[in-house]
Design a protein around this motif. Structure first.
Motif, mmCIF file in Angstrom:
data_model
loop_
_atom_site.group_PDB
_atom_site.id
_atom_site.type_symbol
_atom_site.label_atom_id
_atom_site.label_comp_id
_atom_site.label_asym_id
_atom_site.label_seq_id
_atom_site.Cartn_x
_atom_site.Cartn_y
_atom_site.Cartn_z
ATOM 1 N N ALA A 12 31.539 48.732 41.308
ATOM 2 C CA ALA A 12 31.926 47.397 41.785
ATOM 3 C C ALA A 12 32.963 46.759 40.860
ATOM 4 C CB ALA A 12 30.692 46.504 41.907
ATOM 5 N N ILE A 13 32.804 46.949 39.566
ATOM 6 C CA ILE A 13 33.785 46.409 38.614
ATOM 7 C C ILE A 13 35.139 47.071 38.823
ATOM 8 C CG2 ILE A 13 34.409 46.349 36.158
ATOM 9 C CD1 ILE A 13 31.357 45.908 35.625
ATOM 10 N N LEU A 14 35.135 48.391 38.981
ATOM 11 C CA LEU A 14 36.388 49.108 39.228
ATOM 12 C C LEU A 14 37.048 48.635 40.519
ATOM 13 C CD1 LEU A 14 38.398 51.283 38.422
ATOM 14 C CD2 LEU A 14 36.925 52.967 39.538
ATOM 15 N N ALA A 15 36.248 48.429 41.551
ATOM 16 C CA ALA A 15 36.781 47.928 42.824
ATOM 17 C C ALA A 15 37.386 46.542 42.646
ATOM 18 C CB ALA A 15 35.680 47.891 43.884
ATOM 19 N N GLY A 16 36.704 45.688 41.910
ATOM 20 C CA GLY A 16 37.226 44.354 41.648
ATOM 21 C C GLY A 16 38.531 44.390 40.872
ATOM 22 N N LEU A 17 38.611 45.271 39.889
ATOM 23 C CA LEU A 17 39.854 45.407 39.124
ATOM 24 C C LEU A 17 40.995 45.912 40.003
ATOM 25 C CD1 LEU A 17 38.461 46.900 35.777
ATOM 26 C CD2 LEU A 17 39.372 44.592 36.160
ATOM 27 N N MET A 18 40.675 46.860 40.886
ATOM 28 C CA MET A 18 41.704 47.376 41.804
ATOM 29 C C MET A 18 42.218 46.275 42.715
ATOM 30 S SD MET A 18 40.155 51.067 42.898
ATOM 31 C CE MET A 18 41.438 51.396 44.073
ATOM 32 N N THR A 20 42.110 43.068 42.197
ATOM 33 C CA THR A 20 42.851 42.096 41.390
ATOM 34 C C THR A 20 44.270 42.592 41.124
ATOM 35 O OG1 THR A 20 40.816 41.332 40.337
ATOM 36 C CG2 THR A 20 42.878 40.853 39.181
ATOM 37 N N ALA A 21 44.403 43.872 40.783
ATOM 38 C CA ALA A 21 45.736 44.434 40.535
ATOM 39 C C ALA A 21 46.589 44.387 41.800
ATOM 40 C CB ALA A 21 45.605 45.868 40.030
ATOM 41 N N ILE A 22 46.000 44.710 42.933
ATOM 42 C CA ILE A 22 46.741 44.681 44.195
ATOM 43 C C ILE A 22 47.145 43.248 44.549
ATOM 44 C CG2 ILE A 22 46.453 45.028 46.687
ATOM 45 C CD1 ILE A 22 47.130 47.548 45.017
ATOM 46 N N THR A 23 46.261 42.298 44.287
ATOM 47 C CA THR A 23 46.590 40.894 44.553
ATOM 48 C C THR A 23 47.760 40.452 43.678
ATOM 49 O OG1 THR A 23 44.309 40.423 45.156
ATOM 50 C CG2 THR A 23 45.669 38.543 44.549
ATOM 51 N N LEU A 24 47.725 40.804 42.399
ATOM 52 C CA LEU A 24 48.823 40.446 41.500
ATOM 53 C C LEU A 24 50.126 41.118 41.925
ATOM 54 C CD1 LEU A 24 46.963 40.566 38.066
ATOM 55 C CD2 LEU A 24 47.720 38.532 39.326
ATOM 56 N N MET A 25 50.044 42.380 42.320
ATOM 57 C CA MET A 25 51.234 43.087 42.782
ATOM 58 C C MET A 25 51.810 42.419 44.035
ATOM 59 S SD MET A 25 51.678 46.862 44.398
ATOM 60 C CE MET A 25 50.852 46.246 45.843
ATOM 61 N N ALA A 50 44.662 51.200 47.933
ATOM 62 C CA ALA A 50 43.708 50.589 47.006
ATOM 63 C C ALA A 50 42.566 49.887 47.751
ATOM 64 C CB ALA A 50 44.419 49.598 46.087
ATOM 65 N N ALA A 51 42.877 49.249 48.860
ATOM 66 C CA ALA A 51 41.826 48.565 49.619
ATOM 67 C C ALA A 51 40.811 49.569 50.163
ATOM 68 C CB ALA A 51 42.433 47.751 50.752
ATOM 69 N N GLY A 52 41.280 50.698 50.661
ATOM 70 C CA GLY A 52 40.364 51.731 51.151
ATOM 71 C C GLY A 52 39.449 52.246 50.060
ATOM 72 N N ALA A 53 40.020 52.516 48.899
ATOM 73 C CA ALA A 53 39.207 52.996 47.778
ATOM 74 C C ALA A 53 38.245 51.904 47.303
ATOM 75 C CB ALA A 53 40.112 53.453 46.642
ATOM 76 N N ALA A 54 38.708 50.657 47.267
ATOM 77 C CA ALA A 54 37.865 49.560 46.794
ATOM 78 C C ALA A 54 36.670 49.337 47.714
ATOM 79 C CB ALA A 54 38.688 48.276 46.661
ATOM 80 N N ILE A 55 36.905 49.420 49.011
ATOM 81 C CA ILE A 55 35.789 49.255 49.951
ATOM 82 C C ILE A 55 34.716 50.305 49.682
ATOM 83 C CG2 ILE A 55 35.126 49.477 52.379
ATOM 84 C CD1 ILE A 55 37.874 48.133 53.019
ATOM 85 N N ALA A 56 35.137 51.540 49.484
ATOM 86 C CA ALA A 56 34.177 52.608 49.185
ATOM 87 C C ALA A 56 33.462 52.332 47.864
ATOM 88 C CB ALA A 56 34.889 53.956 49.139
ATOM 89 N N LEU A 57 34.191 51.826 46.876
ATOM 90 C CA LEU A 57 33.595 51.565 45.570
ATOM 91 C C LEU A 57 32.601 50.405 45.580
ATOM 92 C CD1 LEU A 57 36.757 52.131 43.377
ATOM 93 C CD2 LEU A 57 34.602 53.389 43.168
ATOM 94 N N PHE A 58 32.726 49.494 46.529
ATOM 95 C CA PHE A 58 31.771 48.394 46.630
ATOM 96 C C PHE A 58 30.463 48.813 47.315
ATOM 97 C CE2 PHE A 58 35.329 45.164 46.228
ATOM 98 C CZ PHE A 58 34.833 44.599 45.056
ATOM 99 N N MET A 59 30.468 49.907 48.058
ATOM 100 C CA MET A 59 29.302 50.316 48.844
ATOM 101 C C MET A 59 28.038 50.580 48.021
ATOM 102 S SD MET A 59 29.744 50.126 51.996
ATOM 103 C CE MET A 59 31.092 49.764 53.060
ATOM 104 N N PRO A 60 28.114 51.278 46.879
ATOM 105 C CA PRO A 60 26.863 51.514 46.133
ATOM 106 C C PRO A 60 26.190 50.218 45.684
ATOM 107 C CG PRO A 60 28.599 52.961 45.336
ATOM 108 C CD PRO A 60 29.247 51.998 46.289
#
Length: 160
Positions: A12-18, A20-25, A50-60
């Motif tokens: 979840a932290i990694l997803a949040g960081l991703m 955040t980076a995409i939002t800044l970009m 990044a959004a696709g990967a982040a969604i998967a990372l939030f699932m656990p």
């Protein structure tokens, strides 16, 4: 269960960081486009990846916290023990579905890798996104299996 909680939180932290980076970009690209006419080429491709990967990372973490939507219209009048059994069955079903999803995503990633599939503008290899999605899908499946077989434990909240 402690290791599953730690791994889910890290995902979840990694997803949040991703995100955040995409939002800044995206902000940088929009500000540049509207002020100087300079933009980041392919920013929307990176956003999608990044959004696709982040969604998967939030699932656990979502499964760990029992944050999935539960429709209890038909079960609201059942006893607490009957609802608990249904919740555990639902967790087992989710575990099976995420195991299948991890398997199929792995196959999709391997196919993307062997065919050299890339995004159109940047040429970003699509298999990387698939590879980022498989571990959290497996983790979600393991968490669901644990919950289905051993119960939800004290560290997991029930959302109603």
């Amino acid at each position: 269960m402690k290791i599953l909680q730690i791994l889910a939180r890290l995902c979840a932290i990694l997803a949040g960081l991703m995100l955040t980076a995409i939002t800044l970009m995206t902000c940088f690209s929009l500000i540049g486009r509207n002020t100087t006419g300079v933009t980041l080429v392919g920013d929307f491709e990176l956003t999608g990846v990044a959004a696709g990967a982040a969604i998967a990372l939030f699932m656990p973490y979502c499964q760990l916290q029992r944050g999935n939507i539960i429709v209890d219209f038909f079960t609201s009048r059942l006893s607490d023990s009957a609802n608990a059994r249904l919740d555990r069955f639902g967790a087992l079903l989710l575990a099976v579905l995420f195991a299948i999803l991890a398997w199929r995503t792995s196959l999709g990633g391997l196919n993307s890798y062997t065919t050299h599939s890339e995004t159109q503008i940047l040429g970003f290899p699509e298999w990387i996104t698939y590879a980022a999605m498989v571990p959290p899908f497996i983790l979600t499946s393991v968490i669901g299996m644990y919950q289905g077989l051993l119960g939800f434990g004290s560290g997991m909240k029930a959302h109603t």
